[in-house]
Design an enzyme around this catalytic site. Structure first.
Site, mmCIF file in Angstrom:
data_model
loop_
_atom_site.group_PDB
_atom_site.id
_atom_site.type_symbol
_atom_site.label_atom_id
_atom_site.label_comp_id
_atom_site.label_asym_id
_atom_site.label_seq_id
_atom_site.Cartn_x
_atom_site.Cartn_y
_atom_site.Cartn_z
ATOM 1 N N TYR A 40 7.656 11.488 -3.866
ATOM 2 C CA TYR A 40 7.301 10.215 -3.654
ATOM 3 C C TYR A 40 8.521 9.187 -3.145
ATOM 4 C CZ TYR A 40 7.287 5.218 -5.480
ATOM 5 O OH TYR A 40 7.147 3.982 -5.594
ATOM 6 N N THR A 84 0.367 8.038 3.798
ATOM 7 C CA THR A 84 0.364 6.520 3.768
ATOM 8 C C THR A 84 1.851 5.914 3.891
ATOM 9 O OG1 THR A 84 -1.787 6.676 2.582
ATOM 10 C CG2 THR A 84 -0.154 4.964 1.997
ATOM 11 N N LYS A 100 0.150 5.807 -15.292
ATOM 12 C CA LYS A 100 1.681 5.679 -15.455
ATOM 13 C C LYS A 100 1.896 5.387 -17.194
ATOM 14 C CE LYS A 100 1.919 5.259 -11.243
ATOM 15 N NZ LYS A 100 1.576 4.283 -10.366
ATOM 16 N N LEU A 101 3.072 5.727 -17.323
ATOM 17 C CA LEU A 101 3.403 5.773 -18.944
ATOM 18 C C LEU A 101 2.801 4.740 -19.889
ATOM 19 C CD1 LEU A 101 5.428 7.201 -20.871
ATOM 20 C CD2 LEU A 101 6.973 5.594 -20.625
ATOM 21 N N LYS A 161 9.318 6.888 0.118
ATOM 22 C CA LYS A 161 9.632 5.562 0.123
ATOM 23 C C LYS A 161 10.948 5.250 0.821
ATOM 24 C CE LYS A 161 7.846 2.578 -1.749
ATOM 25 N NZ LYS A 161 6.722 1.711 -1.374
ATOM 26 N N THR A 163 11.196 0.662 -3.950
ATOM 27 C CA THR A 163 11.509 1.035 -5.338
ATOM 28 C C THR A 163 12.704 1.333 -5.803
ATOM 29 O OG1 THR A 163 10.878 2.755 -7.052
ATOM 30 C CG2 THR A 163 10.573 3.351 -4.868
ATOM 31 N N ASP A 164 13.337 1.316 -6.982
ATOM 32 C CA ASP A 164 14.685 1.541 -7.427
ATOM 33 C C ASP A 164 14.799 3.084 -7.179
ATOM 34 O OD1 ASP A 164 13.101 2.599 -9.654
ATOM 35 O OD2 ASP A 164 14.293 1.303 -10.824
ATOM 36 N N GLU A 165 13.639 3.968 -7.121
ATOM 37 C CA GLU A 165 13.905 5.442 -7.100
ATOM 38 C C GLU A 165 14.599 5.868 -5.852
ATOM 39 O OE1 GLU A 165 10.374 7.544 -8.459
ATOM 40 O OE2 GLU A 165 9.749 6.036 -9.899
ATOM 41 N N ALA A 171 0.991 -1.301 0.106
ATOM 42 C CA ALA A 171 0.016 -0.027 -0.131
ATOM 43 C C ALA A 171 0.936 1.138 0.034
ATOM 44 C CB ALA A 171 -1.075 -0.120 1.361
HETATM 45 P P1 NAD Z 1 -1.101 1.530 -6.952
HETATM 46 O O1 NAD Z 1 -0.975 2.911 -6.918
HETATM 47 O O2 NAD Z 1 -1.536 0.878 -8.180
HETATM 48 O O3 NAD Z 1 -1.718 0.846 -5.693
HETATM 49 C C1 NAD Z 1 -1.398 1.074 -4.310
HETATM 50 C C2 NAD Z 1 -2.529 0.509 -3.631
HETATM 51 O O4 NAD Z 1 -2.607 0.976 -2.324
HETATM 52 C C3 NAD Z 1 -4.065 1.032 -4.074
HETATM 53 O O5 NAD Z 1 -4.974 -0.225 -4.104
HETATM 54 C C4 NAD Z 1 -4.459 2.100 -3.125
HETATM 55 O O6 NAD Z 1 -6.010 1.966 -3.032
HETATM 56 C C5 NAD Z 1 -3.755 1.358 -1.622
HETATM 57 N N1 NAD Z 1 -3.643 2.433 -0.807
HETATM 58 C C6 NAD Z 1 -3.149 3.596 -0.803
HETATM 59 N N2 NAD Z 1 -3.085 4.271 0.442
HETATM 60 C C7 NAD Z 1 -3.880 3.412 1.292
HETATM 61 C C8 NAD Z 1 -3.939 3.472 2.488
HETATM 62 N N3 NAD Z 1 -3.691 4.779 3.333
HETATM 63 N N4 NAD Z 1 -4.277 2.355 3.352
HETATM 64 C C9 NAD Z 1 -4.573 1.206 2.541
HETATM 65 N N5 NAD Z 1 -4.378 1.035 1.205
HETATM 66 C C10 NAD Z 1 -3.975 2.224 0.578
HETATM 67 O O7 NAD Z 1 0.617 1.095 -6.815
HETATM 68 P P2 NAD Z 1 1.508 -0.147 -7.598
HETATM 69 O O8 NAD Z 1 1.946 0.441 -8.690
HETATM 70 O O9 NAD Z 1 0.617 -1.444 -7.310
HETATM 71 O O10 NAD Z 1 2.666 -0.131 -6.262
HETATM 72 C C11 NAD Z 1 2.475 -0.980 -5.044
HETATM 73 C C12 NAD Z 1 3.818 -0.759 -4.465
HETATM 74 O O11 NAD Z 1 4.751 -1.128 -5.061
HETATM 75 C C13 NAD Z 1 3.992 0.472 -3.887
HETATM 76 O O12 NAD Z 1 4.608 0.612 -2.522
HETATM 77 C C14 NAD Z 1 4.977 0.939 -4.825
HETATM 78 O O13 NAD Z 1 5.927 2.143 -4.134
HETATM 79 C C15 NAD Z 1 5.960 0.164 -5.250
HETATM 80 N N6 NAD Z 1 6.637 -0.030 -6.529
HETATM 81 C C16 NAD Z 1 5.997 0.217 -7.639
HETATM 82 C C17 NAD Z 1 6.585 -0.015 -8.832
HETATM 83 C C18 NAD Z 1 5.918 0.446 -10.100
HETATM 84 O O14 NAD Z 1 6.349 0.498 -11.273
HETATM 85 N N7 NAD Z 1 4.405 0.586 -10.194
HETATM 86 C C19 NAD Z 1 7.812 -0.152 -8.934
HETATM 87 C C20 NAD Z 1 8.441 -0.511 -7.513
HETATM 88 C C21 NAD Z 1 7.815 -0.258 -6.644
HETATM 89 O O1 TDX Z 2 2.540 11.122 -19.686
HETATM 90 C C1 TDX Z 2 3.939 10.714 -19.369
HETATM 91 N N1 TDX Z 2 4.893 11.002 -20.092
HETATM 92 C C2 TDX Z 2 6.247 10.453 -19.796
HETATM 93 O O2 TDX Z 2 7.219 11.037 -20.691
HETATM 94 C C3 TDX Z 2 3.978 9.883 -18.130
HETATM 95 C C4 TDX Z 2 2.957 9.483 -17.329
HETATM 96 C C5 TDX Z 2 5.453 9.541 -18.072
HETATM 97 N N2 TDX Z 2 6.593 9.963 -18.635
HETATM 98 C C6 TDX Z 2 7.838 9.788 -18.343
HETATM 99 C C7 TDX Z 2 8.576 9.849 -17.051
HETATM 100 C C8 TDX Z 2 9.286 8.689 -16.656
HETATM 101 O O3 TDX Z 2 10.423 9.064 -17.039
HETATM 102 O O4 TDX Z 2 7.885 8.131 -18.483
HETATM 103 C C9 TDX Z 2 8.577 7.567 -17.519
HETATM 104 C C10 TDX Z 2 8.009 6.479 -16.843
HETATM 105 O O5 TDX Z 2 7.084 7.455 -15.787
HETATM 106 P P1 TDX Z 2 5.797 6.861 -14.980
HETATM 107 O O6 TDX Z 2 4.997 5.705 -15.411
HETATM 108 O O7 TDX Z 2 5.267 7.746 -14.166
HETATM 109 O O8 TDX Z 2 7.005 5.994 -13.779
HETATM 110 P P2 TDX Z 2 8.170 6.492 -12.893
HETATM 111 O O9 TDX Z 2 8.046 8.016 -12.684
HETATM 112 O O10 TDX Z 2 9.358 6.061 -13.442
HETATM 113 O O11 TDX Z 2 7.642 5.703 -11.468
HETATM 114 C C11 TDX Z 2 7.329 4.504 -11.337
HETATM 115 O O12 TDX Z 2 8.264 3.401 -11.356
HETATM 116 C C12 TDX Z 2 8.892 3.362 -10.010
HETATM 117 C C13 TDX Z 2 6.180 4.218 -10.470
HETATM 118 O O13 TDX Z 2 5.144 5.079 -11.190
HETATM 119 C C14 TDX Z 2 6.709 4.257 -9.254
HETATM 120 O O14 TDX Z 2 5.611 3.644 -8.409
HETATM 121 C C15 TDX Z 2 7.670 3.014 -9.155
HETATM 122 O O15 TDX Z 2 8.232 3.226 -7.611
#
Ligand code: NAD
Ligand code: TDX
Length: 366
Positions: free
Chosen positions: A168, A109, A207-208, A172, A143-145, A91
């Site tokens: 963000y 959160t 997301k992208l 994290k 995350t790697d960020e 979450a």
């Molecule tokens: P997401 O935004 O799709 O999902 C997050 C979920 O958490 C949602 O279902 C939301 O309702 C829930 N949530 C938010 N606040 C809450 C709260 N206070 N209490 C209970 N639930 C809550 O995100 P995701 O992309 O699935 O990411 C999941 C995890 O993985 C995150 O911790 C993120 O930092 C990490 N992560 C994501 C990526 C990526 O590329 N998406 C990469 C590396 C790590």
């Molecule tokens: O409209 C767009 N145009 C664009 O050029 C969007 C939404 C993104 N971008 C670029 C920004 C980034 O360089 O694309 C790349 C990817 O963007 P996002 O999908 O927003 O991802 P990023 O910012 O890299 O973060 C994601 O990866 C690490 C996840 O959202 C995070 O939750 C995770 O931790």
């Protein structure tokens, strides 16, 4: 080897969390445990992601609770009621652009929520010096960020110093530090995984990759930030889920594991590939779509390059990414094409109304 019994998944209705729950129910041959999913159902949380799981396993092996991980009483009740032995903590507020517009929810959160869960685990598990050897585990998804931004060369390893640069990633990083502090100070058995950019089914179209797929299908402009040459390392979400299971079962307590796709792409080149795949599957002209690419203002503080060195998890746990990018993108595009009702329900507000009518906080616990 750990045996899993009662797993508390946080954020299980989001993108990676729901894929993880599907993975456990459908692909884990050792599946004989219970999953308790707590999710606040913010804009990215979607119960439709888990309709089939609820239908088949609801009330037997799967229990959903609508609630906030910052609610200490609720979280404590969940540990008690379900005798939780494993936490998999997804979450979070997860979108960088939203964190730039308003960091407050991210601090609440990602930092306070993680603290609340850690404290509940520590209290319920009655942690002592010997508990590092017991069966309980708190796994934190990160995350790697947190490592900041790379130049043209080099990789993030588990020992790369933290250098978060967006609200963000700062939250994290703070949560990662709290997890490790609970391990060091209170001997809480923990693991952390730091993963690169995920893609796949059920990803919210901010997301992208899903944003671009939908804009391509709808003939809308394709917004590329800055010069389009920022680099991300993309991993298919199922590969990430498999790595998490490996860590839960065989990961070393107190350790961090980097997880990456070994798959670096400049955003603009990724977009060209995605256009080719999507246009072909949807029967539209890729040249016309490429003309809709629109360079827009850069994201403030936009990290230039992320690249993960996954050698530790490969060596220690034998994990490696299995899905190549072309295949993973094709599956992802097909999923969005076959699930237009999922997209429409997010957009037309019907889903939100249904949630408000059918779910109130805590009702399933107290
Ligand atoms: P997401 O935004 O799709 O999902 C997050 C979920 O958490 C949602 O279902 C939301 O309702 C829930 N949530 C938010 N606040 C809450 C709260 N206070 N209490 C209970 N639930 C809550 O995100 P995701 O992309 O699935 O990411 C999941 C995890 O993985 C995150 O911790 C993120 O930092 C990490 N992560 C994501 C990526 C990526 O590329 N998406 C990469 C590396 C790590
Ligand atoms: O409209 C767009 N145009 C664009 O050029 C969007 C939404 C993104 N971008 C670029 C920004 C980034 O360089 O694309 C790349 C990817 O963007 P996002 O999908 O927003 O991802 P990023 O910012 O890299 O973060 C994601 O990866 C690490 C996840 O959202 C995070 O939750 C995770 O931790």
């Amino acid at each position: 080897m750990r045996t899993l019994k009662n797993i508390l998944v946080t954020g299980g209705a989001g993108f990676i969390g729901s894929n993880f729950i599907h993975y456990l129910f459908e692909k884990d041959s050792n599946f004989n445990y219970r999953i308790i999913n707590i999710d606040a159902l913010n804009y990215a949380g979607n119960l439709m992601n888990l309709n089939d799981v609820e239908e088949k396993w609801g009330g037997k092996r799967y229990f959903f609770v609508k609630g906030d991980i910052c609610d200490a009483v609720l979280v404590h009740d969940l540990f008690n009621k379900y005798d939780i032995d494993t936490v998999v903590h997804f979450a979070a507020e997860s979108h960088v652009d939203r964190s730039i517009l308003g960091p407050g929810d991210f601090i609440k959160t990602n930092v306070m929520g993680t603290y609340t869960l850690l404290d509940a685990a520590r209290n319920y598990w009655k942690i002592s010096d010997s508990s590092m050897e017991t069966g309980v585990l708190f796994h934190h998804i990160s995350t790697d960020e947190v490592y900041g931004s790379l130049g043209e060369t080099g990789y993030f390893t588990e020992t790369t110093p933290y250098d978060p640069r967006s609200p963000y990633s700062a939250t994290k990083a703070a949560s990662d530090h709290l997890v490790m502090a609970y391990n060091h100070t209170y001997r809480l058995p923990v693991t952390i995984s730091n993963c690169s950019n995920n893609y796949g089914p059920y990803q919210f179209p901010e997301k992208l990759i899903p944003l671009m797929i939908l804009n391509i299908l709808e003939g809308k402009p394709l917004p590329v930030y800055g010069d389009g040459k920022n680099i991300r390392d993309w991993i298919y979400v199922e590969d990430h889920c498999r790595a998490i299971v490996d860590i839960l079962i065989r990961g070393e307590r107190g350790c961090k594991y980097n997880i990456g796709g070994e798959n670096e792409w400049e955003n603009i080149n990724l977009l060209y590939l995605l256009i080719d795949i999507t246009a072909k599957k949807a029967g539209i002209d890729p040249v016309a779509v490429k003309n809709t690419i629109t360079y827009v203002c850069d994201r403030p503080g936009h990290d230039r390059r992320y690249a993960i060195d996954s050698s530790q998890i490969k060596k220690e746990l034998g994990w490696k990414p299995l899905v190549d990018f072309q295949t993973g993108l094709e599956k992802t595009v097909e999923w969005y094409l076959c699930n237009l009702d999922w997209i429409n329900s997010i957009r037309n507000g019907e889903y939100r109304k249904w949630i408000a009518k059918n779910y109130t906080e805590r009702e399933t616990v107290i």
